[in-house]
Design an enzyme around this catalytic site. Structure first.
Site, mmCIF file in Angstrom:
data_model
loop_
_atom_site.group_PDB
_atom_site.id
_atom_site.type_symbol
_atom_site.label_atom_id
_atom_site.label_comp_id
_atom_site.label_asym_id
_atom_site.label_seq_id
_atom_site.Cartn_x
_atom_site.Cartn_y
_atom_site.Cartn_z
ATOM 1 N N SER A 225 32.423 -21.343 21.183
ATOM 2 C CA SER A 225 31.729 -20.279 20.181
ATOM 3 C C SER A 225 30.691 -19.321 20.669
ATOM 4 O O SER A 225 30.063 -20.238 21.663
ATOM 5 C CB SER A 225 31.335 -20.882 18.813
HETATM 6 N N1 SAM Z 1 33.170 -26.260 18.146
HETATM 7 C C1 SAM Z 1 34.003 -25.813 19.359
HETATM 8 C C2 SAM Z 1 33.077 -25.777 20.676
HETATM 9 O O1 SAM Z 1 31.735 -25.941 20.734
HETATM 10 O O2 SAM Z 1 33.654 -25.343 21.701
HETATM 11 C C3 SAM Z 1 34.572 -24.387 19.319
HETATM 12 C C4 SAM Z 1 35.784 -24.728 18.510
HETATM 13 S S1 SAM Z 1 37.171 -23.343 18.938
HETATM 14 C C5 SAM Z 1 36.240 -21.988 18.172
HETATM 15 C C6 SAM Z 1 38.022 -23.845 17.520
HETATM 16 C C7 SAM Z 1 38.756 -25.153 17.845
HETATM 17 O O3 SAM Z 1 39.403 -25.721 16.565
HETATM 18 C C8 SAM Z 1 39.952 -25.239 18.758
HETATM 19 O O4 SAM Z 1 39.694 -26.102 19.781
HETATM 20 C C9 SAM Z 1 41.030 -25.443 17.831
HETATM 21 O O5 SAM Z 1 42.186 -26.384 18.648
HETATM 22 C C10 SAM Z 1 40.469 -26.623 16.770
HETATM 23 N N2 SAM Z 1 41.275 -26.497 15.609
HETATM 24 C C11 SAM Z 1 42.186 -25.703 14.987
HETATM 25 N N3 SAM Z 1 42.630 -25.972 13.980
HETATM 26 C C12 SAM Z 1 42.470 -27.374 13.852
HETATM 27 C C13 SAM Z 1 42.663 -28.402 13.064
HETATM 28 N N4 SAM Z 1 43.566 -28.391 12.118
HETATM 29 N N5 SAM Z 1 42.006 -29.720 13.342
HETATM 30 C C14 SAM Z 1 41.006 -29.925 14.118
HETATM 31 N N6 SAM Z 1 40.904 -28.725 15.177
HETATM 32 C C15 SAM Z 1 41.549 -27.737 14.823
#
Ligand code: SAM
Length: 241
Positions: free
Chosen positions: A91
């Protein structure tokens, strides 16, 4: 002669890594200035003109370049999201700072994160002294982040691969919960796993559209107070829930 060449190469290597470390420090400081400028630009939405100094202090030191793929390292301190593979992103630093601020993390707090991604958000919270539980649905990303936490010495981050929609019941209740992917609604299991007095920050809305970053506060009597903070754009929460 061979020993002299080896010594010379080692000195050169040390010199290069010192210069690079200094450059990263300067770029991180620039990133912090850009976050501060974004805070002022959005002051009317977020209702403050500065974020928790401890959040800023941690982000001024955390090596974001260690959380992105090598080809993204030159851009690691730009104030924008970057691709981390598998169609996912780390992000934007301003958003990480804002979400961290909104969680009111204190040393010893138990914090649940949905969407480990690169692991950067979890590391910010862990560096502030919280015990972080983070869930990632894409296995290679979750494993890579777990390796990164081990390399960087974070003993206070627990990782799990799975659908974070259901939270992490065996570790609940949590002082705060941060969701880093956009949900169409607030997952009820997360409300259940939040302590009375706890806070949740979550982007709500359609994936890849403009969503609302929401702050949800669980009252001591279990009631819920909800506040819209800011329009944001996150990748969607996936899974089979
Ligand atoms: N917090 C992260 C970082 O600091 O890099 C950024 C996260 S990225 C914007 C969103 C993440 O949420 C992705 O890696 C995606 O695979 C994960 N994601 C999406 N749906 C999810 C779910 N139902 N449970 C867990 N993770 C999920």
């Amino acid at each position: 002669m061979y020993r002299q060449i080896k010594l010379f190469s080692m000195t050169l290597l040390i010199l290069c890594s010192c210069v690079q470390a200094e450059e990263y420090t300067a770029r991180r400081q620039q990133m912090i200035r850009e976050i501060e400028a974004d805070v002022l630009d959005t002051a009317a939405y977020i209702d403050k003109r500065a974020l928790n100094p401890k959040v800023m202090e941690v982000m001024a030191q955390l090596p974001r370049h260690r959380f992105v793929p090598q080809k993204q390292q030159p851009y690691a301190y730009e104030n924008r999201p970057l691709g981390i593979g598998h169609g996912q992103t780390i992000s934007q630093p301003y958003i990480v700072a804002l979400m961290s601020d909104l969680l009111h993390p204190d040393p010893g707090h138990r914090i649940l994160e949905l969407g480990t991604g690169s692991g950067y958000q979890a590391a910010v919270l862990a560096q502030m002294g919280a015990q972080v539980y983070t869930i990632e649905i894409i296995e290679p990303l979750g494993k890579q982040a777990a390796d990164r936490f081990a390399e960087l010495g974070y003993g206070n981050i627990s990782t799990r691969i799975g659908d974070g929609y259901y939270g992490w019941e065996s570790q609940a209740p949590f002082d705060s919960i941060v969701v880093t992917a956009a949900a169409s609604h607030v997952p009820p299991p997360l409300i259940d796993q939040l302590k009375p007095g706890g806070r949740m920050v979550i982007p709500v809305g359609g994936g890849f559209q403009v969503q609302q970053l929401m702050l949800i506060e669980k009252q001591e009597d279990g009631g819920i107070k909800t506040r819209q903070i800011l329009p944001v754009r996150f990748v969607p929460l996936t899974g089979s829930h």
